[in-house]
Design an enzyme around this catalytic site. Structure first.
Site, mmCIF file in Angstrom:
data_model
loop_
_atom_site.group_PDB
_atom_site.id
_atom_site.type_symbol
_atom_site.label_atom_id
_atom_site.label_comp_id
_atom_site.label_asym_id
_atom_site.label_seq_id
_atom_site.Cartn_x
_atom_site.Cartn_y
_atom_site.Cartn_z
ATOM 1 N N GLY A 16 66.173 122.691 77.133
ATOM 2 C CA GLY A 16 66.561 121.246 77.465
ATOM 3 C C GLY A 16 66.377 120.459 76.256
ATOM 4 N N SER A 17 66.131 120.957 75.151
ATOM 5 C CA SER A 17 65.740 119.832 74.088
ATOM 6 C C SER A 17 67.012 118.919 73.737
ATOM 7 C CB SER A 17 65.070 120.563 72.847
ATOM 8 O OG SER A 17 66.227 121.073 72.353
ATOM 9 N N ASN A 18 68.331 119.552 73.914
ATOM 10 C CA ASN A 18 69.573 118.851 73.644
ATOM 11 C C ASN A 18 69.521 117.908 75.074
ATOM 12 O OD1 ASN A 18 70.996 119.482 70.935
ATOM 13 N ND2 ASN A 18 70.269 121.533 71.741
ATOM 14 N N MET A 94 73.958 129.077 79.363
ATOM 15 C CA MET A 94 74.464 130.611 79.011
ATOM 16 C C MET A 94 75.419 131.108 80.287
ATOM 17 S SD MET A 94 72.116 130.596 76.463
ATOM 18 C CE MET A 94 72.022 132.154 75.987
ATOM 19 N N ASN A 111 80.521 121.810 73.999
ATOM 20 C CA ASN A 111 79.603 122.781 73.788
ATOM 21 C C ASN A 111 78.890 122.587 72.477
ATOM 22 O OD1 ASN A 111 78.131 125.103 74.429
ATOM 23 N ND2 ASN A 111 79.189 126.288 73.174
ATOM 24 N N HIS A 113 76.918 124.825 69.716
ATOM 25 C CA HIS A 113 76.369 126.086 69.365
ATOM 26 C C HIS A 113 75.823 126.102 67.914
ATOM 27 C CE1 HIS A 113 76.680 130.464 69.486
ATOM 28 N NE2 HIS A 113 77.058 130.578 68.363
#
Ligand code: GRF
Length: 191
Positions: A16-18, A94, A111, A113
């Site tokens: 959850g850092s983003n 995920m 998203n 990546h």
């Protein structure tokens, strides 16, 4: 122009850092939006404790408890509607988004990546690039399509690294992610 702040839902499965970086950027006024909902598909994931700390409403849902993926996505879609969501950000989610949600939020699902897409799609992208001896790493934010890590690129940043310390590289990649995702969200909102 709609003066109302855009309402973001973040989908996450793990750390959850983003999620936190986006929520904080909104609170600092760097993104004309607010994170109003977290959807977590892995009950007990660390991202849930971040949501509690930031007082952001969160739902934990185990897709395996639904008879089909479509049923699961219909349940999620009802939540998104309840919270009046404009934009979805996948931040370490995920799972491939299915046709039901894709159709409802066409061009409104982003998203992130940790690679220079289209290189190294899928899991463990940083590790695979590192093991292959790459010298250029990177981060990509893109709209999603029905394929794994596919869809139109919004922003991409290259990270040159020729060292041999994987943890150092990983840290560099995450730091770039935490800046690039907010920037990409702004770009999409202001388009
Ligand atoms: C990030 O590296 C992101 O690019 C990938 O999954 C990771 C999630 O990290 N899709 P976090 O959960 O946001 O800390």
């Amino acid at each position: 122009m709609n003066p109302r702040k855009k309402r973001i839902a973040i989908f996450a499965s793990g750390e959850g850092s983003n999620f936190e970086a986006i929520a904080e950027a909104c609170r600092r006024g760097e993104i004309p939006a607010e994170v109003v909902l977290l959807v977590c598909d892995r009950p007990g994931a660390k991202v849930m404790s971040r949501a509690r700390r930031l007082s952001i409403p969160a739902v934990e849902v185990a897709p395996a408890e639904f008879p089909t993926k479509e049923e699961y996505e219909k349940w999620v879609a009802a939540k998104l509607e309840e919270y009046n969501i404009d934009l979805i950000c996948l931040a370490g989610y995920m799972r491939i988004v299915g046709p039901h949600l894709l159709a409802l939020y066409d061009n409104r699902i982003l998203n992130i990546h940790p690679s220079l897409l289209p290189a190294y799609k899928g899991k463990d992208a940083i590790r695979r690039a590192f093991d292959a001896g790459e010298r250029d790493y990177g981060v990509t934010v893109h709209f999603i399509d029905a394929s794994l890590d596919g869809g139109k690129i919004i922003k991409q940043k290259k990270i040159p690294y020729s060292g041999s310390d994987f943890e150092e590289l990983e840290k560099m990649v995450h730091e770039v992610e935490h800046r690039l995702f907010p920037e990409a969200i702004c770009q999409v909102i202001e388009r």
